[in-house]
Design a protein around this motif. Structure first.
Motif, PDB file in Angstrom:
ATOM      1  N   UNK A  43      56.979 -18.355  -6.662  1.00 37.71           N
ATOM      2  CA  UNK A  43      56.529 -18.369  -8.058  1.00 37.71           C
ATOM      3  C   UNK A  43      55.024 -18.165  -8.222  1.00 37.71           C
ATOM      4  N   UNK A  44      54.265 -18.412  -7.150  1.00 36.76           N
ATOM      5  CA  UNK A  44      52.817 -18.192  -7.249  1.00 36.76           C
ATOM      6  C   UNK A  44      52.447 -16.731  -7.046  1.00 36.76           C
ATOM      7  N   UNK A  50      57.358  -6.617  -6.886  1.00 36.86           N
ATOM      8  CA  UNK A  50      58.683  -6.710  -6.298  1.00 36.86           C
ATOM      9  C   UNK A  50      58.642  -7.626  -5.079  1.00 36.86           C
ATOM     10  N   UNK A  51      59.548  -8.597  -5.036  1.00 35.50           N
ATOM     11  CA  UNK A  51      59.680  -9.492  -3.890  1.00 35.50           C
ATOM     12  C   UNK A  51      60.994  -9.178  -3.192  1.00 35.50           C
ATOM     13  N   UNK A  76      70.443 -19.111  -6.308  1.00 34.57           N
ATOM     14  CA  UNK A  76      71.275 -19.899  -7.206  1.00 34.57           C
ATOM     15  C   UNK A  76      70.525 -21.042  -7.881  1.00 34.57           C
ATOM     16  N   UNK A  77      69.387 -21.444  -7.291  1.00 30.06           N
ATOM     17  CA  UNK A  77      68.681 -22.604  -7.826  1.00 30.06           C
ATOM     18  C   UNK A  77      67.310 -22.291  -8.413  1.00 30.06           C
ATOM     19  N   UNK A  78      66.602 -21.320  -7.820  1.00 32.59           N
ATOM     20  CA  UNK A  78      65.182 -21.189  -8.126  1.00 32.59           C
ATOM     21  C   UNK A  78      64.736 -19.835  -8.652  1.00 32.59           C
ATOM     22  N   UNK A  86      63.376  -9.554  -7.946  1.00 36.35           N
ATOM     23  CA  UNK A  86      63.784 -10.193  -6.699  1.00 36.35           C
ATOM     24  C   UNK A  86      64.883  -9.361  -6.054  1.00 36.35           C
ATOM     25  N   UNK A  87      64.636  -8.946  -4.826  1.00 35.52           N
ATOM     26  CA  UNK A  87      65.568  -8.090  -4.098  1.00 35.52           C
ATOM     27  C   UNK A  87      65.939  -8.748  -2.778  1.00 35.52           C
TER      28      UNK A  87
END
Length: 310
Positions: A43-44, A50-51, A76-78, A86-87
């Motif tokens: 998150x930082x 793209x991650x 599923x959580x974050x 997010x890839x």
């Protein structure tokens, strides 16, 4: 990105009719999924485009299952905490890990933004993966070109990939490619040994509307001057993004693959003038800013500039 560029980019996004495809990934940050601590820091990394959560080269053979479990938990959580794409990079179709990777993708309750597939050497790789994943989800797809065979057959591979997935890009895997073609030792900082491969990838991607060419990684993440030089070279050649392996590489890469404020303004004004000319006077070239004869190739260049703006 500076506030001026950000403001210009926002204005262009509002005028999204100028281009028909999604904005490209400039900095593609790969993170080893076996390291939960690094995942919690994502998150930082709000400045990257793209991650890529990695299951392949960044993960030891003994840590593959831990990496899958981390991805499952994280997505599923974050995942909602990250505003960037997010890839997931799975292992190669030819690897011993692919079946478990496919199971993970099917088990995920949330869709990933894009699936990155390494070491794609043939159209059979694409057919096998599409068959195993099934038709319940339509995956956005980026493949890696990492061998002589892959480079030689790239057009056929992309043709097949685009018929089975939503094809979005090709990454040049320079290290594996270098080993495969027999480059002796480490290639030079200028990477002149890889010129043909890099330029062929760019050219082949241009045959497919949404296939973004993504350049090689710059391994020495402490050499920011070298990174800047190689990034600017890649952008000048026609790459629209680059792999990064450390957060400090992100701003340099993004700057290299972002148009200047003046070029953004030029492109926006040219397209507006072209649309007006088409509406009022019909087709054909015309004079822009008192000197430029505008025709289709220049219009494509202007649209490409806008498409590089995020």
């Amino acid at each position: 990105m500076s506030s001026a560029v950000a403001a210009a980019a926002a204005a262009i996004r509002q005028a999204g009719a100028f281009y028909g495809r999604s904005l490209p990934r400039r900095a593609v940050l790969t993170v080893p999924s076996s390291d939960w601590k690094k995942l919690t820091k994502l998150p930082t990394f709000t400045n990257t485009d793209c991650v890529v959560l990695d299951l392949e080269d960044g993960v030891a053979e003994t840590a593959k299952q831990i990496a899958r479990e981390n991805i499952y938990r994280y997505l599923n959580e974050s995942a909602s905490k990250i505003t960037r794409e997010i890839c997931v990079r799975i292992n190669a179709v030819s690897s011993n890990h692919i079946n478990e990777d496919v199971k993970l993708l099917k088990d995920l309750s949330t869709s990933i933004d894009c699936l990155f597939v390494p070491k794609v050497d043939s159209i059979d790789d694409m057919k096998w993966l599409a068959d195993r994943l099934g038709s319940n989800r339509q995956y956005n797809l980026v493949i890696y070109c990492e061998s002589a065979r892959s480079l030689a057959d790239l057009r056929s591979i992309l043709t097949t990939a685009s018929s089975l997935f939503s094809l979005q890009g090709v990454v040049f895997g320079s290290d594996d490619f270098s080993a495969d073609v027999g480059i002796n030792g480490r290639y030079s900082p200028e990477a002149f040994e890889l010129t043909y491969a890099r330029q062929k990838i760019i050219t082949t991607c241009r045959l497919f509307e949404n296939a973004q060419p993504i350049d090689m990684v710059y391994i020495n993440f402490k050499d920011l001057d070298g990174l800047k030089k190689q990034s600017e070279q890649g952008a000048a050649w026609g790459f629209t993004g680059k792999q990064v392996i450390h957060p400090q590489q992100v701003p340099i890469v993004q700057a290299a693959f972002s148009p200047s404020v003046s070029s953004i303004a030029w492109a926006k004004e040219l397209i507006e003038a072209y649309d007006k000319h088409e509406k009022e006077e019909g087709k054909g070239a015309f004079t822009f800013r008192g000197q430029t004869m505008v025709d289709k190739p220049l219009l494509r260049k202007a649209r490409s500039i806008l498409n590089m703006t995020r």
